[in-house]
Design a protein around this motif. Structure first.
Motif, PDB file in Angstrom:
ATOM      1  N   ALA A  53      23.214  27.534 -37.771  1.00 31.58           N
ATOM      2  CA  ALA A  53      23.966  28.773 -37.975  1.00 31.58           C
ATOM      3  C   ALA A  53      24.965  28.516 -39.095  1.00 31.58           C
ATOM      4  O   ALA A  53      26.167  28.609 -38.933  1.00 31.58           O
ATOM      5  N   THR A  54      24.414  28.179 -40.231  1.00 31.35           N
ATOM      6  CA  THR A  54      25.206  27.803 -41.392  1.00 31.35           C
ATOM      7  C   THR A  54      24.790  28.650 -42.583  1.00 31.35           C
ATOM      8  O   THR A  54      23.663  29.164 -42.623  1.00 31.35           O
ATOM      9  N   THR A  55      25.659  28.776 -43.541  1.00 33.78           N
ATOM     10  CA  THR A  55      25.303  29.526 -44.751  1.00 33.78           C
ATOM     11  C   THR A  55      24.222  28.813 -45.553  1.00 33.78           C
ATOM     12  O   THR A  55      23.647  29.387 -46.461  1.00 33.78           O
ATOM     13  N   TRP A  56      23.898  27.581 -45.176  1.00 33.79           N
ATOM     14  CA  TRP A  56      22.787  26.877 -45.804  1.00 33.79           C
ATOM     15  C   TRP A  56      21.464  27.532 -45.429  1.00 33.79           C
ATOM     16  O   TRP A  56      20.472  27.339 -46.104  1.00 33.79           O
ATOM     17  N   GLU A  57      21.449  28.260 -44.327  1.00 38.29           N
ATOM     18  CA  GLU A  57      20.258  28.908 -43.799  1.00 38.29           C
ATOM     19  C   GLU A  57      19.069  27.944 -43.822  1.00 38.29           C
ATOM     20  O   GLU A  57      19.181  26.835 -43.307  1.00 38.29           O
ATOM     21  N   GLU A  58      17.919  28.323 -44.378  1.00 43.15           N
ATOM     22  CA  GLU A  58      16.720  27.470 -44.374  1.00 43.15           C
ATOM     23  C   GLU A  58      16.930  26.148 -45.127  1.00 43.15           C
ATOM     24  O   GLU A  58      16.250  25.165 -44.847  1.00 43.15           O
ATOM     25  N   GLU A  59      17.866  26.116 -46.050  1.00 47.02           N
ATOM     26  CA  GLU A  59      18.148  24.862 -46.773  1.00 47.02           C
ATOM     27  C   GLU A  59      18.617  23.767 -45.816  1.00 47.02           C
ATOM     28  O   GLU A  59      18.455  22.586 -46.106  1.00 47.02           O
ATOM     29  N   ALA A  60      19.195  24.157 -44.683  1.00 45.43           N
ATOM     30  CA  ALA A  60      19.621  23.162 -43.695  1.00 45.43           C
ATOM     31  C   ALA A  60      18.426  22.359 -43.194  1.00 45.43           C
ATOM     32  O   ALA A  60      18.527  21.154 -42.978  1.00 45.43           O
ATOM     33  N   GLY A  69      17.983  13.146 -39.161  1.00 45.29           N
ATOM     34  CA  GLY A  69      16.942  12.785 -38.207  1.00 45.29           C
ATOM     35  C   GLY A  69      16.627  13.888 -37.219  1.00 45.29           C
ATOM     36  O   GLY A  69      16.194  13.626 -36.099  1.00 45.29           O
ATOM     37  N   LEU A  70      16.854  15.136 -37.633  1.00 47.58           N
ATOM     38  CA  LEU A  70      16.567  16.279 -36.766  1.00 47.58           C
ATOM     39  C   LEU A  70      15.258  16.936 -37.173  1.00 47.58           C
ATOM     40  O   LEU A  70      14.879  16.905 -38.345  1.00 47.58           O
ATOM     41  N   PRO A  71      14.583  17.576 -36.223  1.00 43.87           N
ATOM     42  CA  PRO A  71      13.381  18.326 -36.568  1.00 43.87           C
ATOM     43  C   PRO A  71      13.773  19.645 -37.246  1.00 43.87           C
ATOM     44  O   PRO A  71      14.965  19.966 -37.352  1.00 43.87           O
ATOM     45  N   GLN A  72      12.786  20.393 -37.684  1.00 46.64           N
ATOM     46  CA  GLN A  72      13.037  21.740 -38.184  1.00 46.64           C
ATOM     47  C   GLN A  72      13.601  22.559 -37.029  1.00 46.64           C
ATOM     48  O   GLN A  72      13.064  22.517 -35.919  1.00 46.64           O
ATOM     49  N   LEU A  73      14.694  23.272 -37.289  1.00 44.74           N
ATOM     50  CA  LEU A  73      15.359  24.053 -36.247  1.00 44.74           C
ATOM     51  C   LEU A  73      15.308  25.539 -36.588  1.00 44.74           C
ATOM     52  O   LEU A  73      15.214  25.908 -37.763  1.00 44.74           O
ATOM     53  N   PRO A  74      15.424  26.392 -35.569  1.00 47.47           N
ATOM     54  CA  PRO A  74      15.572  27.819 -35.850  1.00 47.47           C
ATOM     55  C   PRO A  74      16.826  28.040 -36.690  1.00 47.47           C
ATOM     56  O   PRO A  74      17.775  27.248 -36.626  1.00 47.47           O
ATOM     57  N   VAL A  75      16.841  29.126 -37.446  1.00 54.82           N
ATOM     58  CA  VAL A  75      17.941  29.413 -38.370  1.00 54.82           C
ATOM     59  C   VAL A  75      18.471  30.814 -38.125  1.00 54.82           C
ATOM     60  O   VAL A  75      17.693  31.768 -38.016  1.00 54.82           O
ATOM     61  N   VAL A  76      19.785  30.944 -38.038  1.00 55.55           N
ATOM     62  CA  VAL A  76      20.419  32.258 -37.990  1.00 55.55           C
ATOM     63  C   VAL A  76      20.544  32.749 -39.426  1.00 55.55           C
ATOM     64  O   VAL A  76      21.074  32.040 -40.285  1.00 55.55           O
ATOM     65  N   ASN A  77      20.050  33.950 -39.688  1.00 54.74           N
ATOM     66  CA  ASN A  77      20.196  34.572 -41.003  1.00 54.74           C
ATOM     67  C   ASN A  77      21.367  35.538 -40.958  1.00 54.74           C
ATOM     68  O   ASN A  77      21.636  36.164 -39.920  1.00 54.74           O
ATOM     69  N   TRP A  78      22.057  35.645 -42.063  1.00 48.22           N
ATOM     70  CA  TRP A  78      23.290  36.421 -42.114  1.00 48.22           C
ATOM     71  C   TRP A  78      23.051  37.776 -42.770  1.00 48.22           C
ATOM     72  O   TRP A  78      22.903  37.857 -43.981  1.00 48.22           O
ATOM     73  N   PRO A  79      23.056  38.850 -41.982  1.00 49.54           N
ATOM     74  CA  PRO A  79      22.885  40.174 -42.570  1.00 49.54           C
ATOM     75  C   PRO A  79      24.167  40.631 -43.261  1.00 49.54           C
ATOM     76  O   PRO A  79      25.253  40.100 -42.992  1.00 49.54           O
ATOM     77  N   GLU A  80      24.022  41.586 -44.142  1.00 47.24           N
ATOM     78  CA  GLU A  80      25.203  42.192 -44.751  1.00 47.24           C
ATOM     79  C   GLU A  80      25.897  43.030 -43.678  1.00 47.24           C
ATOM     80  O   GLU A  80      25.264  43.872 -43.048  1.00 47.24           O
ATOM     81  N   PRO A  81      27.182  42.824 -43.448  1.00 46.77           N
ATOM     82  CA  PRO A  81      27.870  43.612 -42.419  1.00 46.77           C
ATOM     83  C   PRO A  81      28.098  45.040 -42.897  1.00 46.77           C
ATOM     84  O   PRO A  81      28.209  45.306 -44.096  1.00 46.77           O
ATOM     85  N   PHE A  92      40.825  42.503 -36.432  1.00 48.84           N
ATOM     86  CA  PHE A  92      40.950  41.555 -35.332  1.00 48.84           C
ATOM     87  C   PHE A  92      41.151  40.118 -35.803  1.00 48.84           C
ATOM     88  O   PHE A  92      41.422  39.236 -34.993  1.00 48.84           O
ATOM     89  N   GLY A  93      40.984  39.852 -37.095  1.00 43.99           N
ATOM     90  CA  GLY A  93      41.075  38.487 -37.594  1.00 43.99           C
ATOM     91  C   GLY A  93      39.854  37.670 -37.215  1.00 43.99           C
ATOM     92  O   GLY A  93      39.925  36.448 -37.069  1.00 43.99           O
ATOM     93  N   LEU A  94      38.730  38.358 -37.069  1.00 41.96           N
ATOM     94  CA  LEU A  94      37.485  37.739 -36.630  1.00 41.96           C
ATOM     95  C   LEU A  94      36.793  37.034 -37.788  1.00 41.96           C
ATOM     96  O   LEU A  94      36.718  37.559 -38.892  1.00 41.96           O
ATOM     97  N   HIS A  95      36.286  35.823 -37.532  1.00 44.30           N
ATOM     98  CA  HIS A  95      35.508  35.118 -38.550  1.00 44.30           C
ATOM     99  C   HIS A  95      34.237  35.911 -38.810  1.00 44.30           C
ATOM    100  O   HIS A  95      33.642  36.480 -37.891  1.00 44.30           O
ATOM    101  N   TRP A  96      33.785  35.925 -40.037  1.00 42.62           N
ATOM    102  CA  TRP A  96      32.645  36.761 -40.409  1.00 42.62           C
ATOM    103  C   TRP A  96      31.351  36.357 -39.707  1.00 42.62           C
ATOM    104  O   TRP A  96      30.423  37.152 -39.588  1.00 42.62           O
ATOM    105  N   LYS A  97      31.244  35.131 -39.174  1.00 37.97           N
ATOM    106  CA  LYS A  97      30.026  34.703 -38.487  1.00 37.97           C
ATOM    107  C   LYS A  97      29.976  35.140 -37.024  1.00 37.97           C
ATOM    108  O   LYS A  97      28.902  35.236 -36.434  1.00 37.97           O
ATOM    109  N   THR A  98      31.117  35.385 -36.431  1.00 35.59           N
ATOM    110  CA  THR A  98      31.206  35.549 -34.978  1.00 35.59           C
ATOM    111  C   THR A  98      30.333  36.679 -34.445  1.00 35.59           C
ATOM    112  O   THR A  98      29.564  36.489 -33.504  1.00 35.59           O
ATOM    113  N   ARG A  99      30.437  37.850 -35.028  1.00 33.09           N
ATOM    114  CA  ARG A  99      29.685  39.012 -34.543  1.00 33.09           C
ATOM    115  C   ARG A  99      28.174  38.735 -34.593  1.00 33.09           C
ATOM    116  O   ARG A  99      27.444  39.029 -33.639  1.00 33.09           O
TER     117      ARG A  99
END
Length: 159
Positions: A53-60, A69-81, A92-99
């Motif tokens: 769940a990083t901005t690296w997305e698939e690059e991670a 030493g990790l396998p390929q993992l599922p990736v959270v993609n970031w939609p435009e809010p 609310f002072g919410l981090h942009w990833k939280t929602r």
């Protein structure tokens, strides 16, 4: 099913050069040179499903997973809010990833590991997420420590 959401590569860093000299990537940032390859097996041993769940997305999966030493993992993609969500998050002072992470987790318990978590994020998650969640802040200057792993493991065992 428990999820562990990895939200920043800072979680995988060591803060002392003598601890990470074995990792010498050919390119990339200073963060890449500070990756701790011992973090991957420790994360994989946690009783949960790992998710990027990083901005690296698939690059991670391309750049980070092999070095850790990790396998390929599922990736959270970031939609435009939406404009409304941006205004509400700012209010609310919410981090942009939280929602997005709460929506992605759906009704599953999850642990979020990040260096930018605030009380506003914790409050919002406790109000808007129907399952258990822990938002664990990690200092980007030190990455995940033994104490962080103990906190995460204890929470995952009880969730």
């Amino acid at each position: 099913m428990l999820l562990l959401l990895l939200t920043t590569c800072d979680c995988f860093l060591r803060d002392h050069p003598s601890q990470y000299q074995a990792v010498r990537p050919t390119g990339g940032t200073s963060h890449m040179a500070r990756l701790d390859p011992q973090i991957g097996p420790r994360l994989a041993a946690l009783p949960c499903d790992l998710v990027w769940a990083t901005t690296w997305e698939e690059e991670a999966n391309i750049e980070l997973a092999p070095r850790l030493g990790l396998p390929q993992l599922p990736v959270v993609n970031w939609p435009e809010p939406s404009a409304a969500h941006e205004r509400e998050d700012q209010w609310f002072g919410l981090h942009w990833k939280t929602r997005t992470l709460v929506a992605w987790a759906d009704t599953r318990p999850f642990a979020r590991v990040d260096d930018e978590i605030t009380d506003a994020d914790r409050d919002w998650v406790s109000t808007h997420h129907p399952a258990q969640a822990i938002l664990h802040r990690v200092a980007s200057s030190r990455g995940l420590t033994d104490q962080d792993f103990a906190v995460l493991d204890e929470w995952l065992q009880l969730a």
